[in-house]
Enzyme design. Structure first.
Site, PDB file in Angstrom:
ATOM      1  N   ASP A 140      55.151  40.308  41.825  1.00 41.48           N
ATOM      2  CA  ASP A 140      55.735  40.013  42.998  1.00 41.48           C
ATOM      3  C   ASP A 140      55.686  39.061  43.626  1.00 41.48           C
ATOM      4  O   ASP A 140      55.037  38.391  43.442  1.00 41.48           O
ATOM      5  CB  ASP A 140      54.658  41.300  44.061  1.00 41.48           C
ATOM      6  CG  ASP A 140      54.788  42.536  43.292  1.00 41.48           C
ATOM      7  OD1 ASP A 140      55.437  42.897  42.821  1.00 41.48           O
ATOM      8  OD2 ASP A 140      53.956  43.582  44.054  1.00 41.48           O
ATOM      9  N   LYS A 141      56.794  39.080  44.425  1.00 37.80           N
ATOM     10  CA  LYS A 141      57.217  37.510  45.524  1.00 37.80           C
ATOM     11  C   LYS A 141      55.520  36.945  45.754  1.00 37.80           C
ATOM     12  O   LYS A 141      55.802  35.613  45.774  1.00 37.80           O
ATOM     13  CB  LYS A 141      58.046  37.594  46.458  1.00 37.80           C
ATOM     14  CG  LYS A 141      58.241  36.215  47.322  1.00 37.80           C
ATOM     15  CD  LYS A 141      58.952  36.775  48.297  1.00 37.80           C
ATOM     16  CE  LYS A 141      59.268  35.950  49.696  1.00 37.80           C
ATOM     17  NZ  LYS A 141      59.644  36.073  50.441  1.00 37.80           N
TER      18      LYS A 141
END
Length: 325
Positions: A140-141
């Protein structure tokens, strides 16, 4: 596409592959390519049998001649950008990086550039001919840590197989809300949240997902845990830990409102309120090298913000103990 970048190969069908389907035979002869890629070349007439176009299901016989002359599709249309990468390991097949929190892995709506893919196209231009620019799994970011990227077709096929067969080892460090008394396993299917398309959730119709977690360190109202994945669903650790009512510190989607332990000092309050991402770090990666078969393991240290969070939680415990005397 330049002439030298075309993929060419020629084989005679050996005895052990006689009477097999064409697509099955060529997948044995060219394991560096996925079955779906080979089937596409057969249908397009770029892979022929005895000088003629055939169907993937057609049978081959001993001594038949298989010829491939294919032009690999350019898989990506994104631009290369000079974005700094922390490379942990690299060779002709693999690129292992330590992704910082805040870096989006793949271009998408709202993140057309400035992503890991844009950086990869600049650092290793050959990935433009690979599916999804060599990306076989994501972080995830706002999750930091180690991830592997394929640099060759043989590596891409091997890594995808290892992920599907669950032989790739991935361990994560996390800080969760609440005091856990021991490790456990969460075995609960994950799918799209029925009421919020931005979120995932434990749903009966979801895909199987298994997360093992064990304690590393306990604090006054938080716990440092180590998580090991058997599967790799979107937001898996975040969803599973929230499901057992111990969401990750700082998680904007699954953490709910900020929870402060009893006796929280102003210093700890500032650290917890200021930790604006999920406290999750991909610590360790183990896989089989696609060419040599050697088992390789890499580890990355905790990033500075994660270490700062742990230090603040430890300091809070020390202060609470000092007040007991």
């Amino acid at each position: 596409m330049t002439e030298h970048s075309r993929i060419r190969a020629s084989f005679e069908v050996p005895h052990e592959l006689s009477d097999r389907r064409l697509d099955q035979a060529v997948s044995e002869l060219m394991p560096e390519h996925s079955r779906s890629r080979l089937q596409g070349w057969i249908r397009d007439g770029q892979l022929i049998l005895n000088g003629r176009q055939c169907k993937p299901r057609d049978k081959v016989m001993l001594g038949d001649r298989i010829e491939l002359d294919a032009e690999p599709e350019v898989q990506v249309t994104w631009k290369a950008q000079s974005i700094e990468l922390e490379v942990v390991y690299e060779d002709d097949h693999l690129l292992v990086i330590n992704k910082p929190a805040g870096l989006v892995v793949h271009p998408a709506a709202g993140h057309a550039d400035g992503t890991l893919v844009n950086a990869l196209l600049n650092y290793a231009p050959e990935v433009e001919n690979l599916p999804r620019a060599g990306i076989v799994h994501r972080l995830d970011k706002d999750t930091s840590g180690i991830m592997v990227v394929a640099r060759s077709l043989i590596a891409h096929t091997s890594l995808v197989d290892q992920l599907q067969e669950r032989t790739m080892g991935r361990e994560y460090e996390a800080v969760v809300v609440g005091e856990l008394t021991g490790g456990a396993t969460v075995d609960a299917p994950i799918g799209r949240h029925p009421g919020d398309r931005k979120k995932m959730a434990v749903v009966a119709s979801g895909k199987p997902a298994v997360t093992h977690y064990r304690l590393v360190e306990r604090f006054a109202a938080h716990t440092h845990v180590r998580c090991k994945l058997e599967s790799g669903r979107t937001h898996q650790i975040r969803v599973h830990m929230a499901q057992v009512r111990h969401p990750l510190v700082g998680d904007p989607l699954y953490g709910g409102r900020l929870r402060l332990p009893k006796g929280t000092t102003e210093e700890l309050r500032e650290v917890l309120a200021g930790f604006q991402r999920q406290a999750l770090h991909a610590r360790q990666l183990t896989l089989e090298h696609p060419e040599t078969g050697e088992m390789l393991t890499w580890e990355t240290p905790l990033p500075e913000d994660f270490e700062h969070l742990l230090a603040a939680l430890r300091q809070h415990v020390r202060e609470l103990k000092s007040h007991e005397f």
